[in-house]
Write a protein that holds these residues in place. Structure first.
Motif, short mmCIF file in Angstrom:
data_model
loop_
_atom_site.label_atom_id
_atom_site.label_comp_id
_atom_site.label_asym_id
_atom_site.label_seq_id
_atom_site.Cartn_x
_atom_site.Cartn_y
_atom_site.Cartn_z
N SER A 136 9.76 63.77 -28.05
CA SER A 136 10.58 64.27 -29.15
C SER A 136 9.77 64.94 -30.26
CB SER A 136 11.39 63.11 -29.77
OG SER A 136 10.53 62.22 -30.47
N GLN A 137 8.45 64.85 -30.20
CA GLN A 137 7.62 65.44 -31.24
C GLN A 137 7.79 66.95 -31.29
OE1 GLN A 137 5.63 63.63 -33.48
NE2 GLN A 137 6.85 62.00 -32.55
N ASN A 148 10.14 56.08 -33.56
CA ASN A 148 9.34 56.71 -34.61
C ASN A 148 7.91 56.17 -34.57
OD1 ASN A 148 8.25 57.90 -36.87
ND2 ASN A 148 9.43 56.71 -38.34
N TYR A 149 7.00 56.96 -34.00
CA TYR A 149 5.59 56.56 -33.89
C TYR A 149 4.71 57.29 -34.91
CZ TYR A 149 5.98 53.82 -29.56
OH TYR A 149 6.26 52.84 -28.61
N ASP A 150 5.30 57.78 -35.97
CA ASP A 150 4.55 58.57 -36.94
C ASP A 150 3.81 57.68 -37.95
OD1 ASP A 150 5.35 60.98 -35.82
OD2 ASP A 150 7.20 61.01 -37.00
N TYR A 151 2.84 56.95 -37.43
CA TYR A 151 2.06 56.02 -38.26
C TYR A 151 0.58 56.11 -37.90
CZ TYR A 151 6.59 54.07 -39.51
OH TYR A 151 7.87 53.92 -39.99
N ALA A 159 9.98 58.99 -27.20
CA ALA A 159 9.48 59.19 -28.57
C ALA A 159 8.36 60.23 -28.58
CB ALA A 159 8.99 57.87 -29.15
N LEU A 177 9.53 50.08 -33.67
CA LEU A 177 9.29 51.49 -33.99
C LEU A 177 10.54 52.33 -33.73
CD1 LEU A 177 5.73 51.61 -32.48
CD2 LEU A 177 6.27 52.12 -34.87
N PRO A 225 1.26 59.82 -33.36
CA PRO A 225 2.42 59.55 -32.50
C PRO A 225 2.09 59.57 -31.02
CG PRO A 225 2.61 61.70 -33.58
CD PRO A 225 1.46 61.01 -34.22
#
Length: 575
Positions: free
Chosen positions: A270-271, A213-216, A267, A210, A235
């Motif tokens: 960071s959102q 980037n956990y945008d899934y 991560a 990832l 996320p």
């Protein structure tokens, strides 16, 4: 030399009287908690430990009599491991479960949650009526699918029946959070160490792929590939990854897991917008406080607590902590949607939020007042999920309440019922979504939540009442899993406008000194059995029971007694 001079100075100040030690940690405010009453009404704190004990005794009875009982059965499909596994209803009378669907449809949220809840209040689930319920949770470890993590079901054959298996990320992550907690309670359970290690490897590999980037929507742990579907991105799964990996670091000592935990937490931080989806964000806040304290980092705890409480989530619109007085009843503190039909809080979410947020105060006592105030409100409001405590005219099915045997609550509490036939009821309305899961087949009784009620042991292990009504003793170690060596630690919050004197009883046969991390003072010395604690108005104390006369040293920001950290923020005070 510096430490010696410092020790002498502290000793002289103590000898001259603790009033000289005026330094204290400035209390941080949480906007959502500020909106809660100092003293909720009507005020009643039920015995959650007793409730959890009764739940376990009543629900794990294969010979229970009554309509829709028993609520447990044996699944002999032997998925993943060659052993039978207990099934536990998600909701009363759920037609998908029991002997239906070959007995294979049961959820880890229910069985693992109930196993953890019982264990936290002192029940040994490895040998109960000759059954090892702890060992049975291994069947949720989905090795036959190649995912090699704990999942909400034992197999994909029943996945589409409900529960988000393999397509809704939090449902796949949270069972691993639950497993690591259970593993902490039973470190010698055969096979657990190997499973815990495999899960950690899977999560570490996933985090590496990832790469921030956990945008899934979810992650395929078999193909090791992030995935998107019709469910919006989650996320905050990074909080679950970070929690498991940091627990694994503490358990195994592998610095790769620490690296993975830091990566996942970074991560999360960071959102740009509140990524809260379901249960995981409070674990991110807890980790921010703990990792800041133990690893000397600087994660934004206030940001993550705001995300946990404020109800500003976008994907899961309004998800957070509810506040309000609905028709004379304070419901502040419960957790769920702040916008659905005016607000819809859930029993399991409320119980489980306490798991990370209460022990967080050990690592950052500047939130002692905020968390103490929230927990008083949550502990007071949570009883209204149960029909014996909610007035009949605030329930959808009070006439059916006897089926709960006094140990099962409604799934949720809503301001205006989402059922058309109950729209006339005044909020708060205790109800559940069970009939909507299988339209026309699940009966009204499926509004009673077995899965949520099984988590009562979380509150039961943390909350104790004191000699002052409304002043709670909160055990900061009860759910602080994989913590370093620590002395008994308790949070007290005084909601009143006057000073209150709380009697604290100590355990063990050795004398202790009582240290308050909020004020940075020893408040009592050589306590043999009990001591009186003066709690200022609408303030809090975090009391650590340290060995009497213990040797005080310092390590960076930490105050240490006999080699064990007592205060993680000692040198951060303004003198």
């Amino acid at each position: 030399m510096k430490n010696n001079l410092r020790n002498i100075a502290v000793a002289l100040l103590f000898m001259c009287g603790t009033n000289f030690l005026t330094a204290q940690v400035k209390q941080q405010q949480l906007q959502r908690v500020d909106q809660m009453p100092f003293l909720p009404a009507p005020l009643q704190i039920i015995d959650y430990k007793k409730l959890a004990l009764r739940f376990d005794k009543t629900v794990f009875d294969f010979n229970a009599k009554g309509k829709f009982w028993p609520l447990v059965w044996m699944d002999s499909s032997k998925k993943n491991f060659p052993q039978n596994v207990v099934g536990l209803y998600t909701a009363l009378a759920d037609v998908r479960q029991g002997t239906n669907n070959k007995g294979m449809f049961h959820e880890a949220l229910a069985t693992m949650g109930a196993t953890l809840g019982a264990s936290l209040v002192g029940i040994d689930k490895t040998n109960q009526q000759g059954l090892d319920y702890v060992g049975m949770v291994k069947n949720y470890f989905n090795k036959e699918t190649g995912w090699n993590i704990m999942m909400n079901n034992t197999c994909p054959e029943v996945a589409l029946l409900g529960g988000g298996y393999g397509r809704d990320w939090w449902y796949d992550v949270y069972p691993n959070v639950l497993f690591y907690a259970i593993c902490n309670q039973y470190p010698n359970e055969p096979g657990f160490t190997e499973i815990a290690k495999t899960i950690a490897e899977q999560f570490y590999a996933a985090d590496s792929i990832l790469n921030g980037n956990y945008d899934y929507s979810y992650f395929d742990y078999g193909k090791m590939k992030p995935m998107k579907n019709q469910i919006c991105a989650q996320p905050d799964a990074a909080a679950g990854h970070a929690y498991v990996l940091y627990a694994a670091f503490k358990k195994f000592g592998d610095v790769r897991y620490l690296k993975g935990a830091l990566s996942a937490l970074s991560a999360l931080q960071s959102q740009k917008i509140n990524p809260t989806y379901e249960l995981l964000m409070p674990f991110g806040a807890y980790l921010a406080a703990r990792i800041n304290a133990e690893q000397v980092k600087n994660y934004d705890l206030d940001k993550m607590l705001g995300w946990s409480f404020d109800g500003t989530a976008v994907c899961r619109e309004g998800w957070g902590v509810l506040v309000g007085k609905w028709n004379g009843i304070d419901i502040s503190g419960i957790v769920g949607s702040t916008v659905d039909h005016g607000g819809y809080g859930f029993l399991m979410n409320t119980y489980d939020a306490a798991w990370p947020l209460v022990p967080m105060v050990r690592y950052n006592q500047s939130y002692a007042v905020a968390i103490g105030k929230w927990m008083l409100n949550a502990a007071n409001a949570a009883r209204f999920f149960y029909p014996q405590y909610m007035p009949d005219d605030h329930e959808t099915i009070p006439q059916l309440a006897s089926v709960t045997k006094g140990v099962i609550g409604y799934e949720g509490m809503i301001k205006q019922s989402s059922y058309k036939q109950h729209e006339n009821l005044k909020g708060p309305v205790a109800q559940g979504d069970g009939p909507l899961w299988v339209l026309g087949k699940n009966p009204e009784e499926s509004q009673f939540s077995v899965y949520g009620s099984g988590h009562a042991g979380i509150f039961g292990s943390i909350i104790r009442t004191t000699n002052i009504n409304g002043v709670l003793q909160l055990n900061l170690l009860a759910t602080d899993f994989y913590h370093d060596k620590a002395y008994p630690s308790f949070l007290y919050y005084n909601p009143y406008t006057t000073t209150k004197t709380v009697v604290m009883t100590t355990t063990g046969n050795k004398k202790v000194d009582l240290y308050n991390t909020v004020t940075g003072k020893f408040i009592a010395k050589n306590v043999a059995s009990s001591a009186s604690i003066q709690l200022p108005p609408q303030n809090a104390a975090v009391i650590i029971c340290v060995p009497a006369g213990g040797k005080i040293t310092y390590d960076g920001t930490k105050m240490v007694v006999n080699g064990i950290v007592v205060d993680y923020m000692f040198t951060k005070r303004t003198r």
